[in-house]
Design a protein around this motif. Sequence first.
Motif, PDB file in Angstrom:
ATOM      1  N   SER A 172      14.564   7.560  -8.566  1.00  0.00           N
ATOM      2  CA  SER A 172      14.984   7.698  -7.181  1.00  0.00           C
ATOM      3  C   SER A 172      13.776   7.979  -6.305  1.00  0.00           C
ATOM      4  O   SER A 172      12.829   8.640  -6.728  1.00  0.00           O
ATOM      5  CB  SER A 172      15.996   8.833  -7.023  1.00  0.00           C
ATOM      6  N   CYS A 173      13.824   7.489  -5.077  1.00  0.00           N
ATOM      7  CA  CYS A 173      12.758   7.713  -4.113  1.00  0.00           C
ATOM      8  C   CYS A 173      13.390   7.945  -2.752  1.00  0.00           C
ATOM      9  O   CYS A 173      14.077   7.061  -2.228  1.00  0.00           O
ATOM     10  CB  CYS A 173      11.806   6.512  -4.071  1.00  0.00           C
ATOM     11  N   ARG A 174      13.174   9.117  -2.189  1.00  0.00           N
ATOM     12  CA  ARG A 174      13.681   9.442  -0.861  1.00  0.00           C
ATOM     13  C   ARG A 174      12.609   9.129   0.166  1.00  0.00           C
ATOM     14  O   ARG A 174      11.464   9.559   0.024  1.00  0.00           O
ATOM     15  CB  ARG A 174      14.091  10.907  -0.789  1.00  0.00           C
ATOM     16  N   ALA A 175      12.991   8.363   1.190  1.00  0.00           N
ATOM     17  CA  ALA A 175      12.052   7.900   2.198  1.00  0.00           C
ATOM     18  C   ALA A 175      12.463   8.356   3.582  1.00  0.00           C
ATOM     19  O   ALA A 175      13.646   8.368   3.927  1.00  0.00           O
ATOM     20  CB  ALA A 175      11.943   6.375   2.171  1.00  0.00           C
ATOM     21  N   SER A 176      11.482   8.725   4.387  1.00  0.00           N
ATOM     22  CA  SER A 176      11.689   9.027   5.790  1.00  0.00           C
ATOM     23  C   SER A 176      10.953   7.993   6.627  1.00  0.00           C
ATOM     24  O   SER A 176       9.948   7.422   6.186  1.00  0.00           O
ATOM     25  CB  SER A 176      11.201  10.439   6.131  1.00  0.00           C
ATOM     26  N   GLY A 177      11.439   7.755   7.832  1.00  0.00           N
ATOM     27  CA  GLY A 177      10.800   6.790   8.699  1.00  0.00           C
ATOM     28  C   GLY A 177      11.266   5.366   8.433  1.00  0.00           C
ATOM     29  O   GLY A 177      11.950   5.093   7.455  1.00  0.00           O
ATOM     30  N   TYR A 178      10.880   4.467   9.321  1.00  0.00           N
ATOM     31  CA  TYR A 178      11.310   3.077   9.223  1.00  0.00           C
ATOM     32  C   TYR A 178      10.441   2.300   8.252  1.00  0.00           C
ATOM     33  O   TYR A 178       9.214   2.435   8.246  1.00  0.00           O
ATOM     34  CB  TYR A 178      11.255   2.422  10.603  1.00  0.00           C
ATOM     35  N   THR A 179      11.098   1.477   7.437  1.00  0.00           N
ATOM     36  CA  THR A 179      10.385   0.617   6.500  1.00  0.00           C
ATOM     37  C   THR A 179      10.926  -0.804   6.575  1.00  0.00           C
ATOM     38  O   THR A 179      12.125  -1.022   6.718  1.00  0.00           O
ATOM     39  CB  THR A 179      10.515   1.114   5.057  1.00  0.00           C
ATOM     40  N   TYR A 180      10.017  -1.779   6.483  1.00  0.00           N
ATOM     41  CA  TYR A 180      10.432  -3.180   6.417  1.00  0.00           C
ATOM     42  C   TYR A 180      10.819  -3.583   5.006  1.00  0.00           C
ATOM     43  O   TYR A 180      11.691  -4.417   4.798  1.00  0.00           O
ATOM     44  CB  TYR A 180       9.312  -4.091   6.918  1.00  0.00           C
ATOM     45  N   CYS A 181      10.148  -2.980   4.045  1.00  0.00           N
ATOM     46  CA  CYS A 181      10.350  -3.344   2.647  1.00  0.00           C
ATOM     47  C   CYS A 181       9.924  -2.172   1.770  1.00  0.00           C
ATOM     48  O   CYS A 181       8.980  -1.455   2.111  1.00  0.00           O
ATOM     49  CB  CYS A 181       9.528  -4.588   2.301  1.00  0.00           C
ATOM     50  N   MET A 182      10.624  -1.992   0.659  1.00  0.00           N
ATOM     51  CA  MET A 182      10.242  -0.976  -0.307  1.00  0.00           C
ATOM     52  C   MET A 182      10.148  -1.605  -1.685  1.00  0.00           C
ATOM     53  O   MET A 182      10.776  -2.637  -1.952  1.00  0.00           O
ATOM     54  CB  MET A 182      11.234   0.190  -0.309  1.00  0.00           C
ATOM     55  N   ALA A 183       9.392  -0.972  -2.550  1.00  0.00           N
ATOM     56  CA  ALA A 183       9.151  -1.544  -3.867  1.00  0.00           C
ATOM     57  C   ALA A 183       8.830  -0.460  -4.882  1.00  0.00           C
ATOM     58  O   ALA A 183       8.463   0.667  -4.534  1.00  0.00           O
ATOM     59  CB  ALA A 183       8.000  -2.555  -3.816  1.00  0.00           C
ATOM     60  N   TRP A 184       8.977  -0.832  -6.137  1.00  0.00           N
ATOM     61  CA  TRP A 184       8.510  -0.032  -7.251  1.00  0.00           C
ATOM     62  C   TRP A 184       7.339  -0.739  -7.909  1.00  0.00           C
ATOM     63  O   TRP A 184       7.416  -1.934  -8.210  1.00  0.00           O
ATOM     64  CB  TRP A 184       9.613   0.201  -8.285  1.00  0.00           C
ATOM     65  N   TYR A 185       6.266  -0.010  -8.117  1.00  0.00           N
ATOM     66  CA  TYR A 185       5.108  -0.474  -8.856  1.00  0.00           C
ATOM     67  C   TYR A 185       4.942   0.361 -10.103  1.00  0.00           C
ATOM     68  O   TYR A 185       5.477   1.470 -10.200  1.00  0.00           O
ATOM     69  CB  TYR A 185       3.842  -0.382  -7.990  1.00  0.00           C
ATOM     70  N   ARG A 186       4.182  -0.166 -11.056  1.00  0.00           N
ATOM     71  CA  ARG A 186       3.872   0.613 -12.249  1.00  0.00           C
ATOM     72  C   ARG A 186       2.449   0.339 -12.695  1.00  0.00           C
ATOM     73  O   ARG A 186       1.890  -0.721 -12.431  1.00  0.00           O
ATOM     74  CB  ARG A 186       4.853   0.319 -13.385  1.00  0.00           C
ATOM     75  N   GLN A 187       1.872   1.305 -13.378  1.00  0.00           N
ATOM     76  CA  GLN A 187       0.529   1.161 -13.895  1.00  0.00           C
ATOM     77  C   GLN A 187       0.422   1.870 -15.231  1.00  0.00           C
ATOM     78  O   GLN A 187       0.658   3.069 -15.327  1.00  0.00           O
ATOM     79  CB  GLN A 187      -0.504   1.718 -12.914  1.00  0.00           C
ATOM     80  N   ALA A 188       0.074   1.112 -16.253  1.00  0.00           N
ATOM     81  CA  ALA A 188      -0.170   1.650 -17.579  1.00  0.00           C
ATOM     82  C   ALA A 188      -1.659   1.881 -17.756  1.00  0.00           C
ATOM     83  O   ALA A 188      -2.480   1.247 -17.087  1.00  0.00           O
ATOM     84  CB  ALA A 188       0.357   0.693 -18.647  1.00  0.00           C
ATOM     85  N   PRO A 189      -2.057   2.780 -18.661  1.00  0.00           N
ATOM     86  CA  PRO A 189      -3.482   3.032 -18.887  1.00  0.00           C
ATOM     87  C   PRO A 189      -4.240   1.762 -19.226  1.00  0.00           C
ATOM     88  O   PRO A 189      -3.815   0.977 -20.072  1.00  0.00           O
ATOM     89  CB  PRO A 189      -3.483   4.008 -20.065  1.00  0.00           C
ATOM     90  N   GLY A 190      -5.356   1.543 -18.547  1.00  0.00           N
ATOM     91  CA  GLY A 190      -6.181   0.377 -18.795  1.00  0.00           C
ATOM     92  C   GLY A 190      -5.690  -0.905 -18.163  1.00  0.00           C
ATOM     93  O   GLY A 190      -6.305  -1.958 -18.362  1.00  0.00           O
ATOM     94  N   LYS A 191      -4.600  -0.852 -17.426  1.00  0.00           N
ATOM     95  CA  LYS A 191      -4.048  -2.038 -16.792  1.00  0.00           C
ATOM     96  C   LYS A 191      -3.995  -1.872 -15.279  1.00  0.00           C
ATOM     97  O   LYS A 191      -4.040  -0.760 -14.763  1.00  0.00           O
ATOM     98  CB  LYS A 191      -2.645  -2.331 -17.330  1.00  0.00           C
ATOM     99  N   GLU A 192      -3.912  -3.008 -14.583  1.00  0.00           N
ATOM    100  CA  GLU A 192      -3.795  -2.983 -13.135  1.00  0.00           C
ATOM    101  C   GLU A 192      -2.382  -2.612 -12.707  1.00  0.00           C
ATOM    102  O   GLU A 192      -1.415  -2.831 -13.430  1.00  0.00           O
ATOM    103  CB  GLU A 192      -4.172  -4.347 -12.543  1.00  0.00           C
ATOM    104  N   ARG A 193      -2.285  -2.038 -11.514  1.00  0.00           N
ATOM    105  CA  ARG A 193      -0.984  -1.723 -10.960  1.00  0.00           C
ATOM    106  C   ARG A 193      -0.258  -3.019 -10.597  1.00  0.00           C
ATOM    107  O   ARG A 193      -0.832  -3.919  -9.978  1.00  0.00           O
ATOM    108  CB  ARG A 193      -1.142  -0.834  -9.726  1.00  0.00           C
ATOM    109  N   GLU A 194       1.010  -3.124 -10.997  1.00  0.00           N
ATOM    110  CA  GLU A 194       1.767  -4.334 -10.766  1.00  0.00           C
ATOM    111  C   GLU A 194       3.111  -4.027 -10.115  1.00  0.00           C
ATOM    112  O   GLU A 194       3.733  -3.003 -10.387  1.00  0.00           O
ATOM    113  CB  GLU A 194       1.993  -5.101 -12.077  1.00  0.00           C
ATOM    114  N   GLY A 195       3.557  -4.952  -9.272  1.00  0.00           N
ATOM    115  CA  GLY A 195       4.855  -4.815  -8.643  1.00  0.00           C
ATOM    116  C   GLY A 195       5.967  -5.089  -9.628  1.00  0.00           C
ATOM    117  O   GLY A 195       5.951  -6.105 -10.327  1.00  0.00           O
TER     118      GLY A 195
END
Length: 121
Positions: A21-44
């Motif tokens: 879960s992610c609680r957001a304040s303010g206006y957003t056009y788009c939201m997303a979840w990203y992840r990053q494993a050790p030694g790897k780039e952050r990916e959508g």
Amino acid sequence: QVQLAESGGGSVQAGGSVRLSCRASGYTYCMAWYRQAPGKEREGVAGINREGRTTYLDSVKGRFTISQDNAKTTLYLQMNSLQPEDSAMYYCAAMGGRPGIWSSKDSYEYWGQGTQVTVSS
């Protein structure tokens, strides 16, 4: 101005489920979840716009579901059939007043602190 606060990470056995879960304040056009494993780039992982249109990383399609509440103040990521390769730090991200490309991390102005998801075999 947007602020994000996320929760729900933890440890789970392969095949299990976790909901972030992610609680957001303010206006957003788009939201997303990203992840990053050790030694790897952050990916959508998944994204959603204000009309409810969603998109997913190919490797999680059919297993993960992104959604938001009616007020668009809370973002969710339901993760089912988890596998060890899903283990990563998961981040909530939001665009501000400037729309961008959902899968580009440079499009997101605001980020949560991250929550660790560990999947054991």
